[in-house]
Enzyme design. Sequence first.
Site, PDB file in Angstrom:
ATOM      1  N   HIS A 113      55.411  18.809  30.790  1.00 45.88           N
ATOM      2  CA  HIS A 113      55.966  20.166  30.895  1.00 45.88           C
ATOM      3  C   HIS A 113      55.074  21.160  30.139  1.00 45.88           C
ATOM      4  O   HIS A 113      54.701  22.202  30.675  1.00 45.88           O
ATOM      5  CB  HIS A 113      57.394  20.145  30.332  1.00 45.88           C
ATOM      6  N   GLU A 114      54.729  20.820  28.898  1.00 44.61           N
ATOM      7  CA  GLU A 114      53.917  21.753  28.093  1.00 44.61           C
ATOM      8  C   GLU A 114      52.513  21.893  28.670  1.00 44.61           C
ATOM      9  O   GLU A 114      51.937  22.978  28.671  1.00 44.61           O
ATOM     10  CB  GLU A 114      53.853  21.313  26.623  1.00 44.61           C
TER      11      GLU A 114
ATOM     12  N   GLU B 114      59.411  27.895  33.530  1.00 43.35           N
ATOM     13  CA  GLU B 114      60.022  26.654  33.037  1.00 43.35           C
ATOM     14  C   GLU B 114      60.250  25.664  34.175  1.00 43.35           C
ATOM     15  O   GLU B 114      60.089  24.456  34.005  1.00 43.35           O
ATOM     16  CB  GLU B 114      61.349  26.955  32.340  1.00 43.35           C
TER      17      GLU B 114
ATOM     18  N   HIS C 113      52.664  24.210  31.640  1.00 45.33           N
ATOM     19  CA  HIS C 113      52.804  25.635  31.303  1.00 45.33           C
ATOM     20  C   HIS C 113      51.455  26.351  31.348  1.00 45.33           C
ATOM     21  O   HIS C 113      51.384  27.548  31.652  1.00 45.33           O
ATOM     22  CB  HIS C 113      53.412  25.819  29.906  1.00 45.33           C
TER      23      HIS C 113
ATOM     24  N   ASP D 270      58.705  21.968  34.558  1.00 45.93           N
ATOM     25  CA  ASP D 270      59.510  20.745  34.702  1.00 45.93           C
ATOM     26  C   ASP D 270      59.040  19.913  35.892  1.00 45.93           C
ATOM     27  O   ASP D 270      58.878  18.689  35.788  1.00 45.93           O
ATOM     28  CB  ASP D 270      60.999  21.097  34.894  1.00 45.93           C
TER      29      ASP D 270
END
Length: 451
Positions: A289-290, A350, A293, A354
């Site tokens: 996820h990070e 977000e 981003h 995900d």
Amino acid sequence: MKLETALANASTKNTDLRDPEKNYHMMALADLKTLTPNFSWEAYFKAAGHPELKQINVGQPDFFKGLDAQLTATPLEDWKTYLRWHLVNAAASELPEKFVAEEFDFRGKTLTGAKEIQPRWKRCVQATDRTLGEALGQLYVQKYFPPEAKARALEMVRNLIAALNDDLQTLSWMGPQTRAQAAAKLKAFAVKIGYTDKWRDYSALRIERAGYLENTLRGAEFEFARRLDKIGKPVDRTEWGMTPPTVNAYNSSSMNEIVFPAGIMQPPFYDPQADDAVNYGGMGAVIGHEITHGFDDQGSKFDAHGNLSDWWTAEDRKNFDERASCVEKQFDGYEVEPGLYQNGKLVLGESIADLGGLAIAYAAYEKSLEGKPRPKEIDGFTAEQRFFLGWAQVWGANQRPEAARLQTKTNPHPLARFRGNGPLSNLTIFAQAFGCKKGDAMVREPACKIW
Ligand SMILES: [Zn+2]
């Protein structure tokens, strides 16, 4: 209330706050004067201890226009009341019981539906974490973050980065020029795990046994001075934006870094007793996820050095935007309560993170199995099923309707139940793991896929 509403109306919409271009307006002192003729920036900079400042990034110029209009439209007596109220409001949790109760009545009960205030010890630990986070953090990591935990997290991060790198090489919608830039950005990611290598020095901050409010105010002054002290100096790339006990993680676009505090390396995110499949579905997907981003609708506007610059070809950007709009539409369709929907634009970053995070965590897990015997079933679940159960465990949550409403209206993170189910319904690997068929509730048509 009238003044607060006027200022709120002049503020940038929450969807625009996510857009770095809309929040970057470098201005010279002369431009500031034109923007707010009734406000003396020279006096303000001087009072803040930095009279030498000649330019500043004004995140929200329209807000300052609105503020300037109120400086003449609102009587001085109202301003005094307003500022006095803000001071009391900001200090409410450090003031006597009646103030604490009043604040809880609004922020706790009305806004989030909470029935009782958190126990005093929790509020005290949170206050210590806020003001002295890296001092508290030293004790925390000694007790709860052994070097093995750091090594395991680092290994996972490496595997995830390698998985996205593989994906970049084979991605069908991206041309060679953008592909090379994306790979360079990924390669340049700085990774921080657990806690800082350079603990903050709090020796200038005076803490006394008497006076909780005074200690907190001195803590705020210490932090204000610490931040202003950065002016004119090189960027400190060792700095952390979260404290070690924090159960969270972040990606900083302008630093091109991903950061995982020690606090997140515990169940349900990471369980040393659980098998790899569960941990890749939890912590692995959070790491993914990070990483993603850096390639979401906003993060993708920053380059390998963390600068806001466009490294995309026009065609590839168009391809990306088309795929992103699939995710935006998906979340626009999620109904929180009758008549209230998720705002797809607000939660887009977000939701992309995900979806991409899960895909690359799964690929990294599969890669980690290469050359090994196939993992056995546990409690009747295959390894692939356990991966997705790991993800579901992360998002199992209880939330009151008031809190869900507040989050939907204000927060760029979708509600936990949509984060749990939303991305899985786009993934063929999920449908395969659980034998879902076309037309089933967890199989979306068309499925969204970016990374
Ligand atoms: Zn995120």
